[in-house]
Design a protein around this motif. Structure first.
Motif, PDB file in Angstrom:
ATOM      1  N   TYR A  46      10.944  38.519 -12.476  1.00 50.21           N
ATOM      2  CA  TYR A  46      12.064  39.122 -11.745  1.00 50.21           C
ATOM      3  C   TYR A  46      12.201  38.500 -10.356  1.00 50.21           C
ATOM      4  O   TYR A  46      13.309  38.165  -9.913  1.00 50.21           O
ATOM      5  CB  TYR A  46      11.846  40.630 -11.630  1.00 50.21           C
ATOM      6  CG  TYR A  46      13.040  41.376 -11.064  1.00 50.21           C
ATOM      7  CD1 TYR A  46      14.188  41.569 -11.829  1.00 50.21           C
ATOM      8  CD2 TYR A  46      13.027  41.869  -9.755  1.00 50.21           C
ATOM      9  CE1 TYR A  46      15.283  42.243 -11.326  1.00 50.21           C
ATOM     10  CE2 TYR A  46      14.127  42.538  -9.244  1.00 50.21           C
ATOM     11  CZ  TYR A  46      15.244  42.727 -10.030  1.00 50.21           C
ATOM     12  OH  TYR A  46      16.337  43.382  -9.529  1.00 50.21           O
ATOM     13  N   TYR A  74      16.387  44.250   0.363  1.00 46.23           N
ATOM     14  CA  TYR A  74      17.019  45.524   0.023  1.00 46.23           C
ATOM     15  C   TYR A  74      17.303  46.338   1.292  1.00 46.23           C
ATOM     16  O   TYR A  74      18.380  46.911   1.445  1.00 46.23           O
ATOM     17  CB  TYR A  74      16.113  46.345  -0.908  1.00 46.23           C
ATOM     18  CG  TYR A  74      16.377  46.162  -2.390  1.00 46.23           C
ATOM     19  CD1 TYR A  74      16.319  44.901  -2.981  1.00 46.23           C
ATOM     20  CD2 TYR A  74      16.668  47.246  -3.218  1.00 46.23           C
ATOM     21  CE1 TYR A  74      16.540  44.724  -4.333  1.00 46.23           C
ATOM     22  CE2 TYR A  74      16.884  47.084  -4.578  1.00 46.23           C
ATOM     23  CZ  TYR A  74      16.827  45.820  -5.127  1.00 46.23           C
ATOM     24  OH  TYR A  74      17.065  45.648  -6.467  1.00 46.23           O
ATOM     25  N   GLU A  85      21.874  43.891  -8.474  1.00 49.84           N
ATOM     26  CA  GLU A  85      21.214  44.376  -9.686  1.00 49.84           C
ATOM     27  C   GLU A  85      22.091  44.167 -10.927  1.00 49.84           C
ATOM     28  O   GLU A  85      21.579  43.889 -12.014  1.00 49.84           O
ATOM     29  CB  GLU A  85      20.847  45.856  -9.519  1.00 49.84           C
ATOM     30  CG  GLU A  85      19.727  46.068  -8.495  1.00 49.84           C
ATOM     31  CD  GLU A  85      19.255  47.511  -8.414  1.00 49.84           C
ATOM     32  OE1 GLU A  85      19.926  48.396  -8.983  1.00 49.84           O
ATOM     33  OE2 GLU A  85      18.201  47.746  -7.789  1.00 49.84           O
ATOM     34  N   LYS A  86      23.411  44.264 -10.739  1.00 47.84           N
ATOM     35  CA  LYS A  86      24.324  44.003 -11.852  1.00 47.84           C
ATOM     36  C   LYS A  86      24.180  42.560 -12.332  1.00 47.84           C
ATOM     37  O   LYS A  86      24.151  42.275 -13.536  1.00 47.84           O
ATOM     38  CB  LYS A  86      25.760  44.280 -11.409  1.00 47.84           C
ATOM     39  CG  LYS A  86      26.788  44.178 -12.527  1.00 47.84           C
ATOM     40  CD  LYS A  86      28.180  44.522 -12.024  1.00 47.84           C
ATOM     41  CE  LYS A  86      29.207  44.405 -13.137  1.00 47.84           C
ATOM     42  NZ  LYS A  86      30.571  44.707 -12.642  1.00 47.84           N
ATOM     43  N   MET A  88      21.508  40.661 -11.947  1.00 48.70           N
ATOM     44  CA  MET A  88      20.180  40.496 -12.545  1.00 48.70           C
ATOM     45  C   MET A  88      20.174  41.006 -13.993  1.00 48.70           C
ATOM     46  O   MET A  88      19.540  40.403 -14.862  1.00 48.70           O
ATOM     47  CB  MET A  88      19.132  41.245 -11.712  1.00 48.70           C
ATOM     48  CG  MET A  88      18.951  40.668 -10.303  1.00 48.70           C
ATOM     49  SD  MET A  88      18.415  38.931 -10.310  1.00 48.70           S
ATOM     50  CE  MET A  88      16.675  39.136 -10.616  1.00 48.70           C
ATOM     51  N   ARG A  89      20.893  42.077 -14.242  1.00 47.14           N
ATOM     52  CA  ARG A  89      20.970  42.589 -15.619  1.00 47.14           C
ATOM     53  C   ARG A  89      21.694  41.592 -16.529  1.00 47.14           C
ATOM     54  O   ARG A  89      21.338  41.427 -17.699  1.00 47.14           O
ATOM     55  CB  ARG A  89      21.696  43.934 -15.649  1.00 47.14           C
ATOM     56  CG  ARG A  89      20.874  45.073 -15.069  1.00 47.14           C
ATOM     57  CD  ARG A  89      21.508  46.428 -15.353  1.00 47.14           C
ATOM     58  NE  ARG A  89      20.837  47.487 -14.635  1.00 47.14           N
ATOM     59  CZ  ARG A  89      19.682  48.033 -14.983  1.00 47.14           C
ATOM     60  NH1 ARG A  89      19.079  47.610 -16.081  1.00 47.14           N
ATOM     61  NH2 ARG A  89      19.132  48.988 -14.265  1.00 47.14           N
ATOM     62  N   VAL A  95      15.986  45.112 -14.427  1.00 50.91           N
ATOM     63  CA  VAL A  95      15.874  45.291 -12.976  1.00 50.91           C
ATOM     64  C   VAL A  95      14.580  46.038 -12.679  1.00 50.91           C
ATOM     65  O   VAL A  95      14.192  46.942 -13.441  1.00 50.91           O
ATOM     66  CB  VAL A  95      17.075  46.109 -12.434  1.00 50.91           C
ATOM     67  CG1 VAL A  95      16.794  46.666 -11.045  1.00 50.91           C
ATOM     68  CG2 VAL A  95      18.335  45.258 -12.412  1.00 50.91           C
ATOM     69  N   LYS A  97      12.862  47.893  -9.196  1.00 56.26           N
ATOM     70  CA  LYS A  97      12.975  48.208  -7.776  1.00 56.26           C
ATOM     71  C   LYS A  97      11.791  47.596  -7.023  1.00 56.26           C
ATOM     72  O   LYS A  97      10.677  47.527  -7.565  1.00 56.26           O
ATOM     73  CB  LYS A  97      12.980  49.731  -7.568  1.00 56.26           C
ATOM     74  CG  LYS A  97      14.171  50.454  -8.185  1.00 56.26           C
ATOM     75  CD  LYS A  97      15.456  50.133  -7.451  1.00 56.26           C
ATOM     76  CE  LYS A  97      16.618  50.974  -7.979  1.00 56.26           C
ATOM     77  NZ  LYS A  97      17.908  50.548  -7.396  1.00 56.26           N
ATOM     78  N   SER A 131      15.084  50.181 -16.358  1.00 52.19           N
ATOM     79  CA  SER A 131      15.020  48.730 -16.128  1.00 52.19           C
ATOM     80  C   SER A 131      15.928  47.939 -17.060  1.00 52.19           C
ATOM     81  O   SER A 131      16.684  47.080 -16.629  1.00 52.19           O
ATOM     82  CB  SER A 131      13.579  48.226 -16.289  1.00 52.19           C
ATOM     83  OG  SER A 131      12.881  48.314 -15.072  1.00 52.19           O
TER      84      SER A 131
END
Length: 537
Positions: A46, A74, A85-86, A88-89, A95, A97, A131
């Motif tokens: 990640y 962040y 995060e969108k 990364m998905r 994802v 945190k 996740s």
């Protein structure tokens, strides 16, 4: 990373596990160790993807700064977190945190922070529920962070977890963290824990050398194996997949030959092993959209996906592999007798579900597919309903090859087992028998198949070679004369042939010896006469 370094990493992690588990059962400690290694992989992957995504915006922190770079980003960019995060998905399908990343968990462990246990618990829950785009509910369900096996009090539990995580982090620090490295380390540890678990290991682990034989066979062209590996394998299914190592081996064989693979399907009844399999897939870089593993009972066929009755939508697989539990006791019912999987063949007896497993997998095999299954030798010769099932499979032309393996290859049993290769449409009208039982290297705990032994088995299958005392193609007429008994010793003699005796040469040798005896006696009597003594008769 070289194979030698991968082995060194595996041994380093195993030494840590062996040292830290103390009085804890090896199976219990396995779940903690492998889950932490999994978290380490997810975090590294990640963070590497985040670095690529953010480019120059990714924070570069001094060495003495213990914060996680992504946590700093962040905090500085709260309005951009949702879009990040969108992305990364979309790119890596999950994802994590910043507070749940391994580097933060490891920092808490080094500080022996009281917050470690709770942070880890929340992190596992986040991975299970939030996740991934496809749900990973229950992925850590067997990991009890509040177990008394870690300590009686909360503080003792926290301290033990800090110790384990610190040592794993230290052990991993000197090694590369690329996908294959951690995946291979995971596989190595599964094997070591399997060795320590004895008979229980049969529930979740197929030795790599046996796994490789099955994988190489099912990835060869089904109709013309001599043509070599297929260029694309659309789907592979293992209905008793354990930790998933056999499925991953199939994927590896396809990719090693320069081919591509579609989707991987597995089913596993044991919840702990089911979780191991899902982690194992991700650790080897298989995206969550590229595999589907179901937790359920194969024999009762409780996976809705497989229960589709519309023939045009019923799932069928290009390759089926399996190492089901040997001679498993089950409850064949009247309803199962009418089940589409068994109806045309009959039900396996209550005492041994071996043929029930075989027929389940065979039912979902494509017409041009290949199935390879590991079973005890009893399926080759037992009578009753098993004989009737075996006879029909033979008469319908579905049993292609029978391979006898050496004894003591498995952690779960010392008995010799066999591999049966099945096809719905096969060209040869005979059955190939391979007796590989005497071709192995003796090991301390388990016998070992070396690369040359594996190559010999696969090449014999691929080119349908015949070799005295090793392999033979047997006609259906001969098998029928033997009452459809597939016991390998009926078709391949393992008796050492008596050496041929040259009678003429033997007679000459005896005549020469007789002459030498007479000459020696005459010389001896001449000596006795000179001494005035009586001669020998």
């Amino acid at each position: 990373m070289t194979h030698k370094e991968q082995q060194r990493l595996g041994k380093t992690l195993w030494a840590i596990a062996d040292r830290l588990r103390g009085a804890m059962n090896a199976d219990d400690f396995r779940d903690y160790m492998l889950s932490f290694l999994f978290l380490r992989y997810l975090s590294s992957n990640y963070e590497a993807a985040a670095r690529r995504e953010l480019g120059s915006d990714y924070p570069e922190l001094p060495k003495d700064d213990l914060r996680v770079p992504l946590a700093v980003w962040y905090d500085a960019n709260p309005a951009d977190v949702a879009d990040f995060e969108k992305q990364m998905r979309l790119k890596i399908h999950y994802v994590i945190k910043p507070q749940y990343l391994w580097d933060n968990i490891a920092a808490l462990a080094r500080q022996e922070s009281d917050a470690l246990l709770e942070t880890l618990h929340e992190g596992f829950k986040f991975i299970e529920n939030e996740s991934f785009q496809s749900t990973f509910q229950g992925l850590f369900s067997e990991i009890n962070l509040y177990s008394e096996k870690l300590g009686k009090t909360q503080a003792q539990k926290n301290k033990k977890l800090c110790e384990i995580i610190k040592e794993i982090d230290k052990g991993l620090a000197e090694f590369s963290t690329e996908v294959d490295t951690l995946g291979d380390a995971y596989e190595y540890l599964i094997g070591q824990f399997a060795a320590g678990s004895g008979k229980k290991a049969g529930e979740f682990y197929t030795p790599q050398q046996v796994s490789t034989i099955l994988s190489r066979i099912v990835t060869l062209d089904s109709q013309s194996p001599e043509a070599g590996p297929v260029k694309h394998l659309g789907s592979v299914f293992d209905f008793a997949c354990g930790s998933g190592s056999l499925l991953l081996n199939v994927r590896n064989q396809v990719r090693k030959a320069g081919g591509t693979i579609g989707k991987i399907y597995g089913q596993e009844k044991n919840i702990t092993t089911y979780n191991l399999a899902r982690m194992n897939m991700l650790l080897h870089g298989v995206k969550d959209t590229e595999f589907e593993i179901y937790h359920g009972d194969t024999l009762t066929n409780d996976w809705d996906f497989l229960r589709e009755t519309n023939p045009s939508r019923m799932p069928k697989f290009d390759a089926v592999v399996a190492n089901p539990p040997f001679s498993y006791r089950w409850e064949p019912t009247e309803a199962l007798a009418e089940d589409v999987r068994f109806k045309n063949y009959g039900l396996a007896p209550k005492s041994a579900a071996d043929f029930a497993f075989l027929l389940h997998g065979f039912h979902y095999l494509k017409d041009q597919g290949v199935m390879a299954i590991i079973l005890p030798h009893g399926v080759l010769f037992r009578g009753g309903t098993e004989e009737r099932i075996r006879k029909k499979l033979l008469l319908d032309g579905h049993i292609d090859t029978v391979i006898g393996l050496p004894a003591n290859l498995f952690y779960s049993t010392g008995i010799p087992v066999c591999i049966i290769v099945l096809k719905k449409c096969k060209k040869p009208d005979d059955v190939l028998f391979i007796n590989a039982a005497e071709h192995y290297e003796k090991g301390k705990r388990q016998n070992v198949l070396r690369e040359e032994h594996i190559n010999k088995i696969v090449e014999t299958y691929q080119f349908r070679k015949e070799e005295p005392r090793y392999s033979r193609r047997v006609s259906m007429a001969e098998i029928e004369r033997e009452g459809f008994n597939l016991n390998i010793s009926r078709y391949i003699s393992t008796v050492e042939p008596e050496p041929e005796i040259d009678l003429a040469a033997t007679h000459k040798t005896l005549v020469d010896l007789d002459q030498k005896i007479r000459d020696a006696k005459n010389r001896h009597n001449a000596f006795l006469r000179e001494l005035g003594l009586a001669e020998l008769p």
